[in-house]
Design a protein around this motif. Sequence first.
Motif, PDB file in Angstrom:
ATOM      1  N   ILE A   1      14.223 -11.813  37.942  1.00  0.00           N
ATOM      2  CA  ILE A   1      14.640 -13.216  37.990  1.00  0.00           C
ATOM      3  C   ILE A   1      14.388 -13.721  39.412  1.00  0.00           C
ATOM      4  O   ILE A   1      14.655 -13.019  40.372  1.00  0.00           O
ATOM      5  CB  ILE A   1      16.143 -13.350  37.629  1.00  0.00           C
ATOM      6  CG1 ILE A   1      16.422 -12.787  36.222  1.00  0.00           C
ATOM      7  CG2 ILE A   1      16.643 -14.776  37.790  1.00  0.00           C
ATOM      8  CD1 ILE A   1      15.958 -13.589  35.043  1.00  0.00           C
TER       9      ILE A   1
ATOM     10  N   ALA B   1      20.918 -18.256  36.383  1.00  0.00           N
ATOM     11  CA  ALA B   1      20.260 -17.413  35.378  1.00  0.00           C
ATOM     12  C   ALA B   1      21.303 -16.987  34.350  1.00  0.00           C
ATOM     13  O   ALA B   1      22.495 -16.915  34.652  1.00  0.00           O
ATOM     14  CB  ALA B   1      19.652 -16.184  36.047  1.00  0.00           C
TER      15      ALA B   1
ATOM     16  N   ASP C   1      16.254 -19.540  33.507  1.00  0.00           N
ATOM     17  CA  ASP C   1      15.783 -18.167  33.342  1.00  0.00           C
ATOM     18  C   ASP C   1      16.849 -17.430  32.535  1.00  0.00           C
ATOM     19  O   ASP C   1      18.041 -17.525  32.863  1.00  0.00           O
ATOM     20  CB  ASP C   1      15.651 -17.466  34.704  1.00  0.00           C
ATOM     21  CG  ASP C   1      14.460 -17.984  35.508  1.00  0.00           C
ATOM     22  OD1 ASP C   1      13.737 -18.869  35.013  1.00  0.00           O
ATOM     23  OD2 ASP C   1      14.284 -17.510  36.640  1.00  0.00           O
TER      24      ASP C   1
ATOM     25  N   TYR D   1      12.981 -10.835  29.363  1.00  0.00           N
ATOM     26  CA  TYR D   1      13.234 -11.722  30.505  1.00  0.00           C
ATOM     27  C   TYR D   1      12.373 -12.968  30.319  1.00  0.00           C
ATOM     28  O   TYR D   1      11.142 -12.883  30.336  1.00  0.00           O
ATOM     29  CB  TYR D   1      12.886 -11.000  31.809  1.00  0.00           C
ATOM     30  CG  TYR D   1      13.781  -9.807  32.075  1.00  0.00           C
ATOM     31  CD1 TYR D   1      14.978  -9.953  32.772  1.00  0.00           C
ATOM     32  CD2 TYR D   1      13.447  -8.529  31.605  1.00  0.00           C
ATOM     33  CE1 TYR D   1      15.816  -8.864  33.003  1.00  0.00           C
ATOM     34  CE2 TYR D   1      14.286  -7.438  31.834  1.00  0.00           C
ATOM     35  CZ  TYR D   1      15.462  -7.614  32.533  1.00  0.00           C
ATOM     36  OH  TYR D   1      16.299  -6.534  32.758  1.00  0.00           O
TER      37      TYR D   1
ATOM     38  N   PRO E   1      11.401 -16.827  31.460  1.00  0.00           N
ATOM     39  CA  PRO E   1      11.540 -17.840  32.506  1.00  0.00           C
ATOM     40  C   PRO E   1      11.949 -19.199  31.943  1.00  0.00           C
ATOM     41  O   PRO E   1      11.690 -19.510  30.771  1.00  0.00           O
ATOM     42  CB  PRO E   1      10.141 -17.923  33.129  1.00  0.00           C
ATOM     43  CG  PRO E   1       9.395 -16.759  32.590  1.00  0.00           C
ATOM     44  CD  PRO E   1      10.018 -16.390  31.284  1.00  0.00           C
TER      45      PRO E   1
ATOM     46  N   SER F   1      10.162 -22.651  40.549  1.00  0.00           N
ATOM     47  CA  SER F   1      11.284 -22.295  41.411  1.00  0.00           C
ATOM     48  C   SER F   1      11.011 -22.819  42.809  1.00  0.00           C
ATOM     49  O   SER F   1       9.869 -22.895  43.217  1.00  0.00           O
ATOM     50  CB  SER F   1      11.423 -20.784  41.469  1.00  0.00           C
ATOM     51  OG  SER F   1      11.826 -20.328  40.223  1.00  0.00           O
TER      52      SER F   1
END
Length: 263
Positions: free
Chosen positions: A75, A168, A207, A249, A251, A262
């Motif tokens: 992350i 996150a 995320d 995971y 985004p 980001s």
Amino acid sequence: MTPKYMRAKSLPLTDECHHWTKIGEVPWDLQKYWQQRYTIFPYYDEGIRLTNDAWFGVTPETVATRIAQDMGQIISPDKTTLVDLFAGVGANTIAFAQSGIWGRIIAIERDAATLACAQHNADLYGVGDCIEWVHGDSFDVLKYLTSPSAEDDDDAAAVKKVDVSRTALFGSPPWGGPGYVTDAIFDLSGMEPYNLATMHAAYRRMDHALFLPRTSDLRQIARLVPSGGPKIGVVQYCVKGASKAMVTYIPAQGEEGNAVKSN
Ligand code: MGP
């Protein structure tokens, strides 16, 4: 109007919060899990508490620790707040707190007895005070946390809103019980009570990492982002060489499915 959420004080342990010391105390369908208690919680004997349902879904400590490290790597580093959407009895939340990576950890749990176990277990690990506990449905709480409203921030007891661009999410949802093992490929569209599409729709602006059955259909996960969109990571987590689960995971995405840059 979205209801306001308060930080949950230490909830009382109830008759549902067990610490079994002898197999004779354990319901037959949970005995397999209780036999693995030291893999799940190496400090079980310190007085770890679990509700019956938690035994099926609790993350073993080595896996939780590794996921917490990976979250820090995968992350993007501008995320400073972590929301654990399905805290359960606290295994992942404790590992996130121990990692020291997050400035703020919010742990949400819908069931009061399960939340009481999580708070108690986190206190045993000495990290209870680093966590903001919220008692409620994680979809409702997430709506509250991400809907800006200055007036709630004036209420000292209310949970402070989060900055979506710096937050996150981690979700270890129920998979509909241990029956998932019978499917060679697990259909994430049929996962109960929340399927992949429902979760992704609620989480996509941030995320997010999802803890899913090891046999989850990777094609369904791949379809969450349009081709050319941000890359999704998938990691299998093993104990003694055998996968226990996978984490995907994902985004953050904007409305068009493009990656949210980001800072
Ligand atoms: P398991 O289903 O008992 O498989 O759990 P295992 O240990 O391979 O069984 P065996 O018969 O091969 O020994 C595997 C892991 O999945 C557990 O450690 C839990 O972390 C996780 N898990 C299992 N279930 C049913 C759930 C669930 O409903 N939700 C979540 N989040 N995790 C679960």
